[in-house]
Design an enzyme around this catalytic site. Structure first.
Site, PDB file in Angstrom:
ATOM      1  N   CYS A 104     -30.532 -29.830  13.074  1.00  0.00           N
ATOM      2  CA  CYS A 104     -29.997 -28.511  12.659  1.00  0.00           C
ATOM      3  C   CYS A 104     -29.842 -27.598  13.858  1.00  0.00           C
ATOM      4  O   CYS A 104     -30.499 -27.153  14.476  1.00  0.00           O
ATOM      5  CB  CYS A 104     -31.360 -27.667  11.951  1.00  0.00           C
ATOM      6  SG  CYS A 104     -30.671 -26.135  11.368  1.00  0.00           S
ATOM      7  N   CYS A 107     -30.750 -23.467  13.415  1.00  0.00           N
ATOM      8  CA  CYS A 107     -32.338 -23.140  13.461  1.00  0.00           C
ATOM      9  C   CYS A 107     -32.996 -24.260  13.528  1.00  0.00           C
ATOM     10  O   CYS A 107     -32.802 -25.215  14.390  1.00  0.00           O
ATOM     11  CB  CYS A 107     -32.791 -22.138  12.273  1.00  0.00           C
ATOM     12  SG  CYS A 107     -32.030 -22.485  10.724  1.00  0.00           S
ATOM     13  N   SER A 108     -33.845 -24.721  12.680  1.00  0.00           N
ATOM     14  CA  SER A 108     -34.417 -25.672  12.721  1.00  0.00           C
ATOM     15  C   SER A 108     -34.735 -26.244  11.072  1.00  0.00           C
ATOM     16  O   SER A 108     -35.776 -26.698  10.783  1.00  0.00           O
ATOM     17  CB  SER A 108     -35.763 -25.552  13.243  1.00  0.00           C
ATOM     18  OG  SER A 108     -35.519 -25.284  14.606  1.00  0.00           O
ATOM     19  N   CYS A 109     -33.498 -26.116  10.197  1.00  0.00           N
ATOM     20  CA  CYS A 109     -34.049 -26.739   9.070  1.00  0.00           C
ATOM     21  C   CYS A 109     -34.174 -28.274   9.274  1.00  0.00           C
ATOM     22  O   CYS A 109     -33.860 -28.853   9.829  1.00  0.00           O
ATOM     23  CB  CYS A 109     -32.629 -26.727   8.237  1.00  0.00           C
ATOM     24  SG  CYS A 109     -32.287 -25.071   7.839  1.00  0.00           S
TER      25      CYS A 109
END
Lengths: 203, 123
Positions: A104, A107-109
Site C-alpha cells: 500500500c 498508507c498501509s491498507c
C-alpha cells in the site's frame, strides 16, 4: 519540571489517547468494553492463520480455488473471515510464470481479516516506495531471487481493495491434510515477499 | 524519462526495517487508538476511504517534517489522523481534546505510583 519518581507518569501520546477515549466515552460515542473486544480480537484471534487456512483450502479444493480467484470477498466470507472495513479482497495466484507482490504505497491498507495487522516493515516508507520502484530488489532482500523468466506484478492496495497472494503449493506436500498444509503457509508468502518452495529448500 | 527524475533511485532509499512476528501493538495506547477508529467507523461516523485519506495525509505530513517513516511511528500518524477526523466530523473539538489532556496530566501527577489514574469528576 516538577517531575517526581513517586507519582505516575503518562507520556504525551498516552495523554492524547486517554483524552480522546474518555471524551468519546462521555459522549456515548465509544463503549470501552467494545474497544477491549476489538483489541482482543486483533491481538489474539485474527492473524495470518486465517489467511493460511484460506490458502490451504484453495490448494486442496479446486472449486473453492476458482471461486476464490473469481470473487475473493465472497469465498473468504464463506469461511467466516469477514472484513468490517467494507473492502473487497482480490486474490492473486502465483504461478511458475507470475509472482505477485502487494503493497500500500499511501498508507498501509492490508487484508486484516485474513492476515491480522501488518508488520512494521510493511508500514515503512522504504517498503512502500521500493516495492513499486524496484520489486525484484525488494524480493532479493527477502531472500527471493525471482528469475527473469518470471513476471513480477505489484499490486497497490486502496481503502476499497485489498490483495491476498495465493502462493504456489510447495513440492512434496501431496499427502498432507488441509491443517498440515495451513501450517506451511507464512504471512509473507501471502503478502508476496516469500515463496514457499524457496523457504522449504533453504530450511 | 524526465517524469521520474525527481524520484529517488532504489539505491538512494533507506533500508527496510526488518522484524520477526512481533506483537501487533507495541504499546497499549496503539491498540486503543486502533480500536476507537474501527468502532467509530463501524458506528457510521466516517467511511473507510475517508479514514484512509486522513491517515495518508498524516503520514505525508510527518514525512515532510522529517520522519524517516520506518513503520515504528505508524500509530502516531494514526492517532494524529484520528484526532483530525473526529474534529472534522464534529464529534469533538480540538479545544475539548486539549482541555481533557491537561486534566489527565494533572491527574497523573496527583496519583501515587502504582495506583490507577482517575479523573476528578469536574474534569
Amino acid at each position: 519540571m516538577t517531575d517526581h519518581a513517586d507519582h505516575s507518569h503518562l507520556s504525551d501520546t498516552e495523554l492524547r489517547v486517554r483524552a480522546l477515549e474518555s471524551l468519546l466515552a462521555d459522549k456515548g460515542l465509544v463503549d470501552p468494553a467494545a474497544l477491549d473486544a476489538i483489541v482482543d480480537t486483533y491481538e489474539n484471534k485474527v492473524g495470518p492463520r486465517n489467511g493460511a487456512r484460506v490458502v490451504a483450502r484453495a490448494w486442496i479444493d479446486p472449486e473453492f480455488k476458482q471461486w476464490l480467484l473469481r470473487d475473493g470477498t465472497a469465498a473468504i466470507d464463506s469461511l467466516g473471515y469477514t472484513s468490517t472495513q467494507g473492502a473487497d479482497i482480490v486474490v492473486l495466484e502465483n504461478t511458475p510464470a507470475v509472482h505477485n507482490l502487494t503493497v500500500c504505497t499511501l498508507c498501509s491498507c492490508y487484508p486484516w481479516a485474513v492476515l491480522g495487522l501488518p508488520p512494521a516493515w510493511y508500514k515503512s516508507f522504504p517498503y512502500r516506495s521500493r516495492a513499486v520502484r524496484d520489486p525484484r530488489g525488494v524480493l532479493r532482500e527477502f531472500g527471493q531471487d525471482i528469475g527473469d523468466d518470471v513476471e513480477v506484478r505489484v499490486w497497490d492496495s486502496t481503502a476499497e481493495v485489498r490483495y491476498l497472494v495465493l502462493p504456489e503449493r510447495p513440492p512434496g506436500t501431496a499427502g498432507l491434510a488441509e491443517d498440515e498444509l495451513a501450517e506451511l503457509v507464512t504471512r509473507n508468502s501471502m503478502i508476496g515477499t516469500d515463496r514457499l518452495s524457496e523457504v522449504k529448500k533453504n530450511q | 524519462m524526465s517524469a521520474e527524475r525527481n524520484l529517488p533511485t532504489p539505491a538512494e532509499l533507506p533500508a527496510m526495517p526488518r522484524d520477526a512476528d512481533g506483537p501487533v501493538f507495541a504499546e497499549p495506547w496503539q491498540a486503543q487508538a486502533f480500536a476507537m477508529t474501527l468502532w467509530l467507523h463501524e458506528q457510521g461516523h466516517f467511511t473507510w476511504p475517508e479514514w484512509a485519506e486522513r491517515l495518508s495525509d498524516a503520514i505525508a505530513a510527518a514525512q515532510a517534517d522529517g520522519d524517516p517513516d520506518r513503520g515504528d511511528t505508524y500509530y502516531l500518524h494514526w492517532l494524529q489522523a484520528l484526532e483530525t477526523l473526529v474534529a472534522e466530523k464534529g464529534l469533538l473539538t480540538s479545544d475539548d481534546l486539549l482541555r481533557r489532556k491537561a486534566a489527565w496530566d494533572r491527574a497523573s501527577h496527583a496519583t501515587p505510583h502504582g495506583q490507577p489514574i482517575v479523573l476528578p469528576p469536574d474534569a
